[in-house]
Write a protein that holds these residues in place. Structure first.
Motif, short mmCIF file in Angstrom:
data_model
loop_
_atom_site.label_atom_id
_atom_site.label_comp_id
_atom_site.label_asym_id
_atom_site.label_seq_id
_atom_site.Cartn_x
_atom_site.Cartn_y
_atom_site.Cartn_z
N LYS A 1 -15.17 36.48 -58.01
CA LYS A 1 -16.60 36.78 -58.09
C LYS A 1 -17.41 35.60 -57.58
O LYS A 1 -18.46 35.77 -56.97
CB LYS A 1 -16.98 37.07 -59.53
CG LYS A 1 -16.47 38.38 -60.06
CD LYS A 1 -17.01 38.63 -61.46
CE LYS A 1 -16.51 39.96 -62.00
NZ LYS A 1 -17.02 40.23 -63.36
N TYR B 1 -19.50 42.05 -44.75
CA TYR B 1 -20.95 42.05 -44.79
C TYR B 1 -21.41 40.84 -45.59
O TYR B 1 -20.72 40.36 -46.48
CB TYR B 1 -21.49 43.32 -45.45
CG TYR B 1 -21.46 44.53 -44.54
CD1 TYR B 1 -20.29 45.24 -44.33
CD2 TYR B 1 -22.61 44.94 -43.88
CE1 TYR B 1 -20.25 46.34 -43.49
CE2 TYR B 1 -22.59 46.04 -43.03
CZ TYR B 1 -21.40 46.73 -42.85
OH TYR B 1 -21.37 47.81 -42.01
N GLN C 1 -24.95 38.88 -47.50
CA GLN C 1 -26.34 38.95 -47.94
C GLN C 1 -26.79 37.55 -48.33
O GLN C 1 -26.37 37.01 -49.37
CB GLN C 1 -26.49 39.90 -49.12
CG GLN C 1 -27.94 40.14 -49.51
CD GLN C 1 -28.08 41.22 -50.57
OE1 GLN C 1 -27.17 41.49 -51.35
NE2 GLN C 1 -29.24 41.85 -50.62
N ARG D 1 -32.56 36.42 -50.55
CA ARG D 1 -33.82 37.08 -50.18
C ARG D 1 -33.76 37.75 -48.80
O ARG D 1 -34.79 37.96 -48.17
CB ARG D 1 -34.99 36.10 -50.25
CG ARG D 1 -35.38 35.76 -51.69
CD ARG D 1 -36.63 34.88 -51.72
NE ARG D 1 -36.36 33.53 -51.28
CZ ARG D 1 -35.85 32.59 -52.05
NH1 ARG D 1 -35.54 32.86 -53.29
NH2 ARG D 1 -35.64 31.37 -51.58
N ARG E 1 -31.63 40.90 -46.31
CA ARG E 1 -30.92 42.18 -46.43
C ARG E 1 -29.43 42.00 -46.19
O ARG E 1 -28.99 41.06 -45.53
CB ARG E 1 -31.47 43.17 -45.40
CG ARG E 1 -32.92 43.45 -45.57
CD ARG E 1 -33.52 44.02 -44.29
NE ARG E 1 -34.96 44.06 -44.40
CZ ARG E 1 -35.68 45.17 -44.40
NH1 ARG E 1 -35.08 46.33 -44.28
NH2 ARG E 1 -36.99 45.13 -44.52
N LEU E 2 -28.68 42.95 -46.71
CA LEU E 2 -27.26 43.01 -46.41
C LEU E 2 -27.09 43.26 -44.91
O LEU E 2 -27.78 44.10 -44.33
CB LEU E 2 -26.66 44.16 -47.21
CG LEU E 2 -25.15 44.23 -47.36
CD1 LEU E 2 -24.63 43.01 -48.09
CD2 LEU E 2 -24.76 45.48 -48.12
N LEU F 1 -24.20 43.07 -41.36
CA LEU F 1 -22.83 42.98 -40.89
C LEU F 1 -22.53 41.56 -40.40
O LEU F 1 -23.31 40.98 -39.65
CB LEU F 1 -22.62 43.98 -39.75
CG LEU F 1 -21.25 43.98 -39.08
CD1 LEU F 1 -20.18 44.44 -40.06
CD2 LEU F 1 -21.27 44.89 -37.85
N TYR G 1 -19.41 40.62 -48.90
CA TYR G 1 -18.76 41.88 -49.28
C TYR G 1 -17.74 42.27 -48.22
O TYR G 1 -18.07 42.33 -47.03
CB TYR G 1 -19.78 43.01 -49.40
CG TYR G 1 -20.77 42.84 -50.51
CD1 TYR G 1 -22.00 42.25 -50.28
CD2 TYR G 1 -20.49 43.29 -51.80
CE1 TYR G 1 -22.93 42.10 -51.30
CE2 TYR G 1 -21.41 43.15 -52.82
CZ TYR G 1 -22.62 42.54 -52.56
OH TYR G 1 -23.53 42.40 -53.57
N ARG H 1 -16.59 51.92 -48.04
CA ARG H 1 -16.25 51.49 -49.40
C ARG H 1 -16.34 49.97 -49.46
O ARG H 1 -15.68 49.28 -48.66
CB ARG H 1 -14.84 51.96 -49.77
CG ARG H 1 -14.69 53.46 -49.77
CD ARG H 1 -15.39 54.08 -50.96
NE ARG H 1 -15.50 55.53 -50.86
CZ ARG H 1 -14.68 56.39 -51.45
NH1 ARG H 1 -13.67 55.96 -52.17
NH2 ARG H 1 -14.88 57.68 -51.31
N PHE H 2 -17.13 49.49 -50.40
CA PHE H 2 -17.38 48.07 -50.51
C PHE H 2 -16.64 47.46 -51.70
O PHE H 2 -16.49 48.11 -52.75
CB PHE H 2 -18.87 47.79 -50.70
CG PHE H 2 -19.71 48.08 -49.49
CD1 PHE H 2 -20.12 49.37 -49.19
CD2 PHE H 2 -20.09 47.04 -48.64
CE1 PHE H 2 -20.90 49.63 -48.07
CE2 PHE H 2 -20.87 47.30 -47.53
CZ PHE H 2 -21.27 48.59 -47.23
N GLY H 3 -16.23 46.21 -51.54
CA GLY H 3 -15.72 45.47 -52.67
C GLY H 3 -16.86 44.99 -53.55
O GLY H 3 -18.03 45.19 -53.22
N ALA H 4 -16.51 44.36 -54.65
CA ALA H 4 -17.51 43.92 -55.62
C ALA H 4 -18.28 42.69 -55.18
O ALA H 4 -19.30 42.35 -55.75
CB ALA H 4 -16.86 43.68 -56.98
#
Lengths: 113, 108
Positions: B9, B36, B38, B41, B43-44, B46, B86, B97-100
Motif C-alpha cells: 500500500k 496508471y 495519480q 491534486r 487526475r488519474l 496512463l 495503479y 480491472r485496477f489494483g488497490a
C-alpha cells in the motif's frame, strides 16, 4: 481544454437521499464509464456506455442507475443512498473503450451518513 | 477470477534510490497490462502499457507471464515521482480491472 468534468467534487448525503453525479466530456468520445474507489480495493467498474442510448452494467452496479442521452453526458444516479456507497467516484472516457487511451475526471468524494 | 494485486500500500524511498512497485495478476487469457499514476491534486492518467515496451519518465515495466507479474521499475527515483500508482489489467474492451494502488513517497 476541459476534457472530462465531474461535478460535484464533494458531497455529503443522508441515508435514503437520492442524487446524481454528473460527468461530461468534450472530446466526442463514444465510451464512458463510472468507477468507484474504495480503500484497499482499487477502482471497480459500476456502469459503462459505448455510445448514446447504450449502457451496460459493470462489476458493482447495484444501487446505481445510468443513462446516456447524449454523447457528452453520462450521469450516475444514486436512488437511495446507503453508507456502503461512501466512496470516491471516477468517470472515464475514451474514443473506443479501453483499447484506446482513457481520460479521467477529477473524482467525486461522496460520503453517506 | 481476473484480479490485480499490488502487495504494497505504501512505499517510501530516498531520492536517487531504485524503486520497484510490484504488481501481480491472475487472468486466463492473454493479458494486457497498464500502469496508471495519480499525482497530488491531478487526475488519474496512463503512465505506460506493456505492449508499447516504452520507458516513460524513466519508468519501465516488463510483463513476466511465468510469474504473472508486471512490476514497475525506475533506477533512480526523483521527488516528483511521489504519487499513487495503479496497476491495471484490461479484462475486455469495456472493463479495466485496477489494483488497490501503491502510494510512493520519494524522500529528499
Amino acid at each position: 481544454n476541459a476534457g472530462v468534468t465531474q461535478t460535484p467534487k464533494f458531497q455529503v448525503l443522508k441515508t435514503g437521499q437520492s442524487m446524481t453525479l454528473q460527468c461530461a466530456q468534450d472530446m466526442n468520445h463514444e465510451y464512458m464509464s463510472w468507477y468507484r474507489q474504495d480503500p484497499g480495493m482499487g477502482l471497480r467498474l459500476i456502469h459503462y456506455s459505448v455510445g448514446a442510448g447504450i449502457t451496460d452494467q459493470g462489476e458493482v452496479p447495484n444501487g446505481y442507475n445510468v443513462s446516456r442521452s447524449t454523447t457528452e453526458d453520462f450521469p450516475l444516479r444514486l436512488l437511495s443512498a446507503a453508507p456502503s456507497q461512501t466512496s470516491v467516484y471516477f468517470c472515464a472516457s475514451s474514443s473506443q473503450g479501453w483499447g484506446t487511451e482513457a481520460f479521467f475526471g477529477q473524482g467525486t468524494r461522496l460520503t453517506v451518513v | 477470477a481476473q484480479r490485480v494485486t499490488q502487495p504494497e500500500k505504501l512505499l517510501s524511498v530516498f531520492k536517487g534510490a531504485p524503486v520497484e512497485l510490484k504488481c501481480n495478476y491472475s487472468y486466463s487469457g492473454s493479458p494486457e497490462l497498464f500502469w496508471y499514476v495519480q499525482y497530488s491534486r491531478q487526475r488519474l492518467q496512463l503512465l505506460l502499457r506493456h505492449i508499447s515496451r516504452e520507458s516513460i519518465k524513466g519508468f519501465t515495466a516488463d510483463l513476466n507471464k511465468g510469474e504473472t507479474s508486471f512490476h514497475l521499475k525506475k533506477p533512480f527515483a526523483q521527488e516528483e515521482d511521489s504519487a499513487m500508482y495503479y496497476c491495471a489489467l484490461r479484462y475486455n474492451n469495456n472493463d479495466m480491472r485496477f489494483g488497490a494502488g501503491t502510494r510512493l513517497t520519494v524522500k529528499p
